[in-house]
Design an enzyme around this catalytic site. Sequence first.
Site, PDB file in Angstrom:
ATOM      1  N   PRO A  75       0.811  -1.223   0.000  1.00  0.00           N
ATOM      2  CG  PRO A  75      -0.810  -1.538   1.636  1.00  0.00           C
ATOM      3  CD  PRO A  75       0.455  -2.123   1.098  1.00  0.00           C
ATOM      4  CB  THR A  76       0.733   4.288  -2.092  1.00  0.00           C
ATOM      5  OG1 THR A  76       1.063   3.425  -3.165  1.00  0.00           O
ATOM      6  CG2 THR A  76       1.532   5.571  -2.208  1.00  0.00           C
ATOM      7  N   GLY A  77       1.396   4.994   1.112  1.00  0.00           N
ATOM      8  CA  GLY A  77       0.944   5.807   2.235  1.00  0.00           C
ATOM      9  C   GLY A  77       0.706   4.969   3.459  1.00  0.00           C
ATOM     10  CB  CYS A  78       0.940   1.442   4.088  1.00  0.00           C
ATOM     11  SG  CYS A  78       0.710   0.217   5.356  1.00  0.00           S
ATOM     12  CB  VAL A  79       3.931   5.276   7.557  1.00  0.00           C
ATOM     13  CG1 VAL A  79       4.358   5.963   6.276  1.00  0.00           C
ATOM     14  CG2 VAL A  79       2.733   5.941   8.145  1.00  0.00           C
TER      15      VAL A  79
END
Lengths: 110, 102, 127
Positions: free
Chosen positions: A106-110
Site C-alpha cells: 500500500p502507498t501511504g502505509c507507514v
Amino acid sequence: MAYETNGKTVEADEEGFLVNINDWNEDLAGLIAKDEGIDMSPEHWEVINFLREYYAEYQIAPAVRVLTKAIAKKMGPEKGNNKYLYELFPYGPGKQACKIAGLPKPTGCV
Amino acid sequence: MSTLHTVNKSPFERSSLQSCLDHALEGDSVLLMEDAVVAAMAGTAMAPKLADAANSVKLFVLGPDLKARGLDAAGVVAGIGVVDYDGFVDLAAENSTVQAWL
Amino acid sequence: MEEEYEGGIVKKFMFVNRKAPYGTVYALEVLEMVLISAAFDQDVHVAFLDDGVFQIKKGQDTKDLGMKNFSPTYRALEGYDIEKLFVERESLEERGLTEDDLLVDVEVISRADMAKLMGEMDVVMTA
C-alpha cells in the site's frame, strides 16, 4: 522469492508481493493466502475483490485506514472497521490483503 | 512570516525563476544559485526583470557559483546582494520557510 | 517534543507541482509524498501550476510508453482526506486548457492568490 502455481513460476519480491500484477489469478491468490496462514472464505474474497476494484480504479493499493473507510462506505460499518478486517487478515488488511490480491504494498502505509 | 526562495536553473533554460518571481511576496528573499546565477548579471535579457523585482523582494546571488562560472560579482544587476555559503545559511535562518524552485 | 506531537501540532503543508508527468519522475514522486503525508494528519494542500497542470489533464494514456498511467490516483486523494487541490488559472490559460480538461475537482485561483496561499504555508515542497 517466487510462487509455483499450475506448473508456472511467478516472480515476487522478498516480502512476497507480486512483481507483475498481471500474473495474478484466483489460484495464485489461494496459494499466497496459504503461505500467509489464511484459509480463504467468501468474506476474505469480498475484501480481495474490493481491493482489486480499488486498484483498477485508482492505480494504487490503498492505505489501511483508506481501505477501511472505503469498505464502510460500500459494505457498511459492520465490515468497514478494524476489528472485522484484522480478524480476516491478522497481519493487516492493508499489507496482507494487498499481497493476496496481487497488488503492490500500500502507498501511504507507514 | 517570510519565505526564502531558492532558484537553481538558468532562466534561459527553464521558467523556474520567472515562476518564482511571479509568486514571491513583498519582503520575501530570492537566492540565485547554481545555474541560476547567470540571471544575476547586468546586461542579460533578464536584467530588467530582476531590477524590477528588486523593488519588492530581496535578491541575492551565491558568490561561489558566480566565481566558478567566471562571472564577476562586481557585474551583477544593481540591487542584487552577493552572498557566500554563510550568507545562505543566514538567509535560511532569517526566513520562516524555504521554498526551492526546482 | 513528544508532548507537542501528542497534542497534535498541525502544520500547513503545500506540495507544488510545476512539471508535466512522464518526462521526469517528479510528478509521480510528489504524488507519493502527498499520499504518505496523509498519514500524518497535517493540513495538506496540493497546487498545480506551470506545466504541473498537465498532471491532472483528462485522457492520459501511457500504454505506448510502457509506463504506468498514474493520473487516476489523483482521484484517490479525496479518500485520503486530501481535498485542498488548487490550480492556477493563468497556468491553465497559457496552455490552452480550462477546468473542464481536468480529471479531479479543484479550486481554480489566480496567480496572485496562489502566491498569497504559498505565503501562508509552514512548509512548501516545490517540484
